[in-house]
Enzyme design. Structure first.
Site, PDB file in Angstrom:
ATOM      1  N   CYS A 293       0.766  -1.169  -0.183  1.00  0.00           N
ATOM      2  CA  CYS A 293      -0.128   0.062  -0.113  1.00  0.00           C
ATOM      3  C   CYS A 293       0.912   1.296   0.001  1.00  0.00           C
ATOM      4  O   CYS A 293       2.111   1.263   0.531  1.00  0.00           O
ATOM      5  CB  CYS A 293      -0.809   0.100   1.278  1.00  0.00           C
ATOM      6  SG  CYS A 293      -2.032  -1.312   1.629  1.00  0.00           S
TER       7      CYS A 293
ATOM      8  N   ARG B  27       3.180   0.016  -5.309  1.00  0.00           N
ATOM      9  CA  ARG B  27       3.008  -0.544  -3.993  1.00  0.00           C
ATOM     10  C   ARG B  27       1.750  -1.485  -3.836  1.00  0.00           C
ATOM     11  O   ARG B  27       1.534  -1.985  -2.638  1.00  0.00           O
ATOM     12  CB  ARG B  27       3.334   0.662  -2.842  1.00  0.00           C
ATOM     13  CG  ARG B  27       4.580   1.105  -3.040  1.00  0.00           C
ATOM     14  CD  ARG B  27       4.609   1.994  -1.807  1.00  0.00           C
ATOM     15  NE  ARG B  27       4.426   1.476  -0.421  1.00  0.00           N
ATOM     16  CZ  ARG B  27       5.586   0.907   0.295  1.00  0.00           C
ATOM     17  NH1 ARG B  27       6.646   0.986  -0.368  1.00  0.00           N
ATOM     18  NH2 ARG B  27       5.359   0.461   1.490  1.00  0.00           N
TER      19      ARG B  27
ATOM     20  N   TRP C  56      -3.138  -2.254  -1.588  1.00  0.00           N
ATOM     21  CA  TRP C  56      -2.712  -3.775  -1.799  1.00  0.00           C
ATOM     22  C   TRP C  56      -3.529  -4.645  -0.917  1.00  0.00           C
ATOM     23  O   TRP C  56      -3.094  -4.712   0.407  1.00  0.00           O
ATOM     24  CB  TRP C  56      -1.580  -3.961  -1.943  1.00  0.00           C
ATOM     25  CG  TRP C  56      -1.122  -5.472  -2.531  1.00  0.00           C
ATOM     26  CD1 TRP C  56      -0.763  -5.881  -3.625  1.00  0.00           C
ATOM     27  CD2 TRP C  56      -0.742  -6.467  -1.665  1.00  0.00           C
ATOM     28  NE1 TRP C  56      -0.304  -6.896  -3.969  1.00  0.00           N
ATOM     29  CE2 TRP C  56      -0.418  -7.762  -2.654  1.00  0.00           C
ATOM     30  CE3 TRP C  56      -0.749  -6.929  -0.301  1.00  0.00           C
ATOM     31  CZ2 TRP C  56      -0.025  -8.896  -2.372  1.00  0.00           C
ATOM     32  CZ3 TRP C  56      -0.367  -8.137   0.033  1.00  0.00           C
ATOM     33  CH2 TRP C  56      -0.016  -9.159  -1.022  1.00  0.00           C
TER      34      TRP C  56
ATOM     35  N   ASN D  17      -0.611   1.735   6.218  1.00  0.00           N
ATOM     36  CA  ASN D  17       0.119   0.690   5.457  1.00  0.00           C
ATOM     37  C   ASN D  17       0.720  -0.334   6.410  1.00  0.00           C
ATOM     38  O   ASN D  17       1.272   0.281   7.381  1.00  0.00           O
ATOM     39  CB  ASN D  17       1.309   1.339   4.449  1.00  0.00           C
ATOM     40  CG  ASN D  17       2.282   0.373   4.030  1.00  0.00           C
ATOM     41  OD1 ASN D  17       1.717  -0.836   3.791  1.00  0.00           O
ATOM     42  ND2 ASN D  17       3.590   0.815   3.980  1.00  0.00           N
ATOM     43  N   GLY D  18       0.497  -1.493   6.306  1.00  0.00           N
ATOM     44  CA  GLY D  18       0.574  -2.533   7.337  1.00  0.00           C
ATOM     45  C   GLY D  18      -0.376  -3.370   7.854  1.00  0.00           C
ATOM     46  O   GLY D  18      -1.372  -3.366   7.148  1.00  0.00           O
TER      47      GLY D  18
ATOM     48  N   GLU E 221      15.718 -17.615 -11.234  1.00  0.00           N
ATOM     49  CA  GLU E 221      15.525 -16.106 -11.568  1.00  0.00           C
ATOM     50  C   GLU E 221      14.601 -16.033 -12.899  1.00  0.00           C
ATOM     51  O   GLU E 221      13.672 -15.277 -13.016  1.00  0.00           O
ATOM     52  CB  GLU E 221      16.688 -14.937 -11.401  1.00  0.00           C
ATOM     53  CG  GLU E 221      16.402 -13.798 -11.901  1.00  0.00           C
ATOM     54  CD  GLU E 221      15.547 -12.812 -11.030  1.00  0.00           C
ATOM     55  OE1 GLU E 221      14.908 -13.378 -10.046  1.00  0.00           O
ATOM     56  OE2 GLU E 221      15.015 -11.845 -11.671  1.00  0.00           O
TER      57      GLU E 221
ATOM     58  N   LYS F 123      10.700 -14.538 -13.297  1.00  0.00           N
ATOM     59  CA  LYS F 123      10.514 -13.152 -14.033  1.00  0.00           C
ATOM     60  C   LYS F 123       9.312 -14.008 -15.156  1.00  0.00           C
ATOM     61  O   LYS F 123       8.512 -13.092 -15.274  1.00  0.00           O
ATOM     62  CB  LYS F 123      11.742 -13.041 -15.073  1.00  0.00           C
ATOM     63  CG  LYS F 123      12.803 -12.167 -14.361  1.00  0.00           C
ATOM     64  CD  LYS F 123      12.655 -10.809 -14.053  1.00  0.00           C
ATOM     65  CE  LYS F 123      11.902 -10.680 -12.604  1.00  0.00           C
ATOM     66  NZ  LYS F 123      12.765 -10.521 -11.611  1.00  0.00           N
TER      67      LYS F 123
ATOM     68  N   GLU G 135       6.134 -14.075 -13.107  1.00  0.00           N
ATOM     69  CA  GLU G 135       5.622 -12.938 -12.607  1.00  0.00           C
ATOM     70  C   GLU G 135       4.801 -11.987 -13.591  1.00  0.00           C
ATOM     71  O   GLU G 135       3.854 -11.243 -13.572  1.00  0.00           O
ATOM     72  CB  GLU G 135       6.998 -11.878 -12.248  1.00  0.00           C
ATOM     73  CG  GLU G 135       7.305 -12.314 -10.839  1.00  0.00           C
ATOM     74  CD  GLU G 135       8.302 -11.341 -10.243  1.00  0.00           C
ATOM     75  OE1 GLU G 135       8.496 -10.726  -9.323  1.00  0.00           O
ATOM     76  OE2 GLU G 135       9.568 -11.431 -11.359  1.00  0.00           O
TER      77      GLU G 135
ATOM     78  N   HIS H 115      15.243 -36.264 -11.411  1.00  0.00           N
ATOM     79  CA  HIS H 115      14.752 -36.488 -10.173  1.00  0.00           C
ATOM     80  C   HIS H 115      12.970 -35.968 -10.095  1.00  0.00           C
ATOM     81  O   HIS H 115      12.550 -35.886  -9.208  1.00  0.00           O
ATOM     82  CB  HIS H 115      15.357 -36.107  -8.880  1.00  0.00           C
ATOM     83  CG  HIS H 115      16.658 -36.762  -8.780  1.00  0.00           C
ATOM     84  ND1 HIS H 115      16.815 -37.813  -8.446  1.00  0.00           N
ATOM     85  CD2 HIS H 115      17.915 -36.039  -9.283  1.00  0.00           C
ATOM     86  CE1 HIS H 115      18.067 -38.259  -8.432  1.00  0.00           C
ATOM     87  NE2 HIS H 115      18.748 -37.060  -9.069  1.00  0.00           N
TER      88      HIS H 115
ATOM     89  N   LYS I 120       5.842  -4.227  -5.669  1.00  0.00           N
ATOM     90  CA  LYS I 120       7.273  -3.729  -5.816  1.00  0.00           C
ATOM     91  C   LYS I 120       7.786  -4.253  -4.474  1.00  0.00           C
ATOM     92  O   LYS I 120       8.800  -4.584  -4.306  1.00  0.00           O
ATOM     93  CB  LYS I 120       7.344  -2.393  -5.980  1.00  0.00           C
ATOM     94  CG  LYS I 120       8.948  -2.199  -6.472  1.00  0.00           C
ATOM     95  CD  LYS I 120       9.349  -2.711  -7.503  1.00  0.00           C
ATOM     96  CE  LYS I 120      10.861  -2.688  -7.780  1.00  0.00           C
ATOM     97  NZ  LYS I 120      11.759  -3.670  -8.392  1.00  0.00           N
TER      98      LYS I 120
HETATM   99  C1  G6P Z   1       9.073  -8.360  -4.277  1.00  0.00           C
HETATM  100  C2  G6P Z   1       9.202  -7.906  -5.594  1.00  0.00           C
HETATM  101  C3  G6P Z   1      10.724  -8.565  -6.296  1.00  0.00           C
HETATM  102  C4  G6P Z   1      11.628  -8.407  -5.131  1.00  0.00           C
HETATM  103  C5  G6P Z   1      11.530  -8.847  -3.631  1.00  0.00           C
HETATM  104  C6  G6P Z   1      12.299  -8.523  -2.674  1.00  0.00           C
HETATM  105  O1  G6P Z   1       8.520  -9.833  -4.282  1.00  0.00           O
HETATM  106  O2  G6P Z   1       8.285  -8.172  -6.351  1.00  0.00           O
HETATM  107  O3  G6P Z   1      11.016  -7.928  -7.385  1.00  0.00           O
HETATM  108  O4  G6P Z   1      12.724  -9.170  -5.493  1.00  0.00           O
HETATM  109  O5  G6P Z   1      10.338  -8.365  -3.185  1.00  0.00           O
HETATM  110  O6  G6P Z   1      12.321  -7.006  -2.614  1.00  0.00           O
HETATM  111  P1  G6P Z   1      13.557  -6.251  -1.947  1.00  0.00           P
HETATM  112  O7  G6P Z   1      13.219  -4.797  -2.216  1.00  0.00           O
HETATM  113  O8  G6P Z   1      13.706  -6.717  -0.724  1.00  0.00           O
HETATM  114  O9  G6P Z   1      14.667  -6.748  -2.766  1.00  0.00           O
END
Ligand code: G6P
Length: 610
Positions: free
Chosen positions: A2, A27, A76, A102-103, A483, A487, A490, A506, A605
């Site tokens: 948020c 956010r 959010w 927020n929280g 990773e 990606k 996501e 396996h 984010k």
């Molecule tokens: C969220 C974001 C990711 C990020 C992760 C950790 O899941 O969508 O892109 O890698 O948080 O975030 P940070 O700010 O701690 O790197």
């Protein structure tokens, strides 16, 4: 999650709040709301809309709200569905007190029950709504006093913005385990979850610490700590501009950030590479440099993409420093019984520096007296402030929800850290010189890969209808496979799994058929032959294979269906190059499938709640 925005001052134009909110949309973006005090009407007007900030903007065109103070909010959802009723700001029974939060309030159920028994009427399913009602209960003409009493009852994480029509000259803000900062203008203050929201208005900011509350009027800002002692705050200057946080001609932030990587890697290297002595230096680590000489173990903690960077770092550090190294996801680490010893350096990696689990893990280690280090992109963020020493990425703001340039910047810094710790130990001058020389070439090599983006786009078009993907790699490129799969899922919502290629037999090989493509990461490194065998096994089961290998390895065309070539470098730096085609591939598939790649569904984010 948020985003919250607040304003008090001479300007009455609520578009300031709307603009700030747009920058916080990463956010959370399932609904948005606002509240503004109008002095003529002596009332607070509020408006909310389900969906993106633009929906709120549309609705605001139908009214003529203005005034000060005001609050804005982008949500959010954590408690309660995506509805206008559940969107903030929330108010009390008299519509006097308005709150953005927020929280998470952990004990809201019991508080809500009690308030309901006392006759308070609730209109949402949120945890937040208890806050305005508690303030209403305690209000006797002074907003801060009522807020203080309310704070004595709530438990959890919160960044709060609060206004009241019965004490209208104030904006009260509180921080506890959720980000919040105050922008300082002339006869005005702005409040936001993140500096990018307000940088167009002011570059002067004060960061609130946990337990601190600020009472703002246009002319003054009074900050006090948890024990009600006044706190004097330093004013920090933001060193980047609003243009840095804009798209710069690209159709999406994600593409802009992918394309910026030669520059962000250069920024990570700047002033830190000592090619003659094959060493690295970091200003931010100078206070602990000598202590680092005696450490015997490294523990890395992070979430998401930053965690995968940590996994690559583990291979680098173990190979060149001889120190045992572990990497953990923060949400697991914090609930284990972490063994915190004097001989261990605990490294926290976070782009935002605000990820709730990473921060909690850091605090747990600090409580036990461990040495804490950080690799952080957002300056002044919570992790940056709370670690004993740290390294900034200097990658500039990363706005796209899916992390790209932060990842390659984290890898670059981990390579530099490997040099620093390695050269304090057995790593030879010659090895150090090779690594420094290669590191300096990386920005150019990344540029060469980015030039192939049209070709990668074509491959993405070819595979855009696939419903599953397997990503495989070994050693340094095993975390890159993880990773790459992250990606893709996501951004394109395609089911993707990342695997160490040796684990394929396996389980995952059972899935392979003509419809199930694999992306194989196979630079010509020490595990190349093993990777080729794994690719052959997939081909024998008719699985399509996209291979990423080194330039000059034409033979790969005979084996794989599609091949992307990347330049050669030393094994430890390969991940920085190998991930670039994966980022572009995910991006182009996401766009081809018509998705909003900058704001994928259900994601945010910065994950500032558990
Ligand atoms: C969220 C974001 C990711 C990020 C992760 C950790 O899941 O969508 O892109 O890698 O948080 O975030 P940070 O700010 O701690 O790197």
């Amino acid at each position: 999650m948020c985003g919250i925005v607040g304003y008090i001052g001479k300007q009455k134009d609520i578009r300031i709040g709307l603009e700030a909110l747009r920058r916080l949309e990463y956010r959370g973006y399932d609904s948005a709301g606002m509240a503004v005090y109008n002095a003529d009407a002596k009332t607070i007007h509020s408006l909310k809309a389900v969906g993106r900030v633009v929906n709120l903007e549309q609705r605001l065109k139908e009214v003529s709200f203005e005034g000060s103070p005001f609050l804005f909010y982008t949500r959010w959802a954590t408690h309660g569905g995506v509805t206008e009723e559940n969107c903030h700001p929330h108010s009390d029974c008299k519509n006097s007190v308005w709150v953005v939060h927020n929280g998470i309030i952990e004990n809201y159920r019991e508080l809500k029950e009690k308030l309901q028994q006392e006759g308070h009427a609730f209109h949402s399913e949120t945890d937040t709504e208890v806050i305005p009602h508690l303030i209403e209960r305690f209000f006797e003409g002074n907003l801060e006093e009522a807020v203080r009493k309310m704070l004595g009852l709530i438990r959890g994480s919160f960044a709060l913005g609060i206004i009241s029509k019965d004490d209208p000259e104030k904006l009260v803000v509180v921080r506890n385990s959720a980000p919040l900062l105050i922008g300082v203008g002339e006869n005005e203050y702005l409040v936001a979850s993140d500096p990018s929201a307000i940088v167009s208005q002011t570059k002067k900011v004060m960061y609130l610490e946990d337990g601190e509350m600020a009472s703002l009027t246009p002319e003054r800002c009074l900050i006090e700590d948890i024990n009600h002692h006044a706190v004097r705050k330093a004013i920090h200057e933001i060193d980047w501009s609003v243009e840095d946080a804009q798209k710069g001609g690209y159709s999406h932030f994600m593409l802009k950030e992918i394309m910026e990587q030669p520059e962000s890697i250069t920024n990570a290297l700047r002033g830190r590479v000592l090619p003659d002595t094959g060493e690295a230096r970091f200003g931010g680590l100078s206070v602990v440099r000598e202590r680092l000489r005696s450490i015997k173990r490294i523990s890395i903690t992070a979430c998401g993409t930053a965690y995968y960077a940590g996994l690559v770092g583990r291979y680098m550090l173990e190979e060149y420093t001889g120190l045992p190294c572990e990497a953990d996801v923060a949400s697991e680490f914090r609930y284990r019984r972490p063994i915190v010893k004097d001989d261990t350096a605990f490294l926290f990696i976070s782009q935002s520096g605000e990820t709730a689990d990473t921060l909690a893990a850091l605090r747990e280690v600090k409580k036990k007296g461990g040495l804490t280090l950080g690799i952080i992109n957002v300056t002044g963020s919570s992790v940056a402030r709370e670690t004993d020493a740290g390294i900034y990425n200097h990658a500039g703001p990363e706005i796209g929800v899916a992390s790209t340039k932060a990842f390659t910047s984290q890898l670059t810094i981990l390579a530099l850290l490997t040099l620093l710790l390695g050269r304090q130990r057995e790593m030879s001058l010659a090895d150090g010189q090779v690594v420094t020389r290669e590191l300096q070439r990386i920005p150019d090599l990344v540029k060469q890969i980015l030039e192939q983006r049209e070709k990668i786009k074509e491959i993405a078009e070819k595979y855009k209808h696939a419903e599953n993907f397997l990503f495989i790699g070994r050693k340094y490129n095993y975390p890159v496979a993880l990773e790459g799969a992250l990606k893709l899922k996501e951004i394109s919502y395609i089911h993707a799994e990342g695997y160490g290629a040796g684990e394929m037999k396996h389980g995952p090989i059972a899935l392979i058929d003509e419809q199930f493509p694999t992306i194989a990461l196979c630079p010509q490194d020490s595990v190349y032959e093993k990777m080729v065998s794994n690719i052959q096994e997939i081909k024998a089961r008719k699985g399509p294979v996209i291979a990423i290998t080194n330039e000059g390895n034409g033979g790969m065309k005979e084996i794989a269906d599609d091949v992307i070539f990347v330049p050669r470098t030393i094994e430890m730096l390969n991940p920085i190059l190998m991930v670039i085609p994966l980022q572009l591939f995910a991006y182009f598939i996401g766009v081809a499938r018509g998705y909003d790649v900058d704001k994928p569904r259900n994601l945010a984010k910065s994950v500032t709640v558990e």
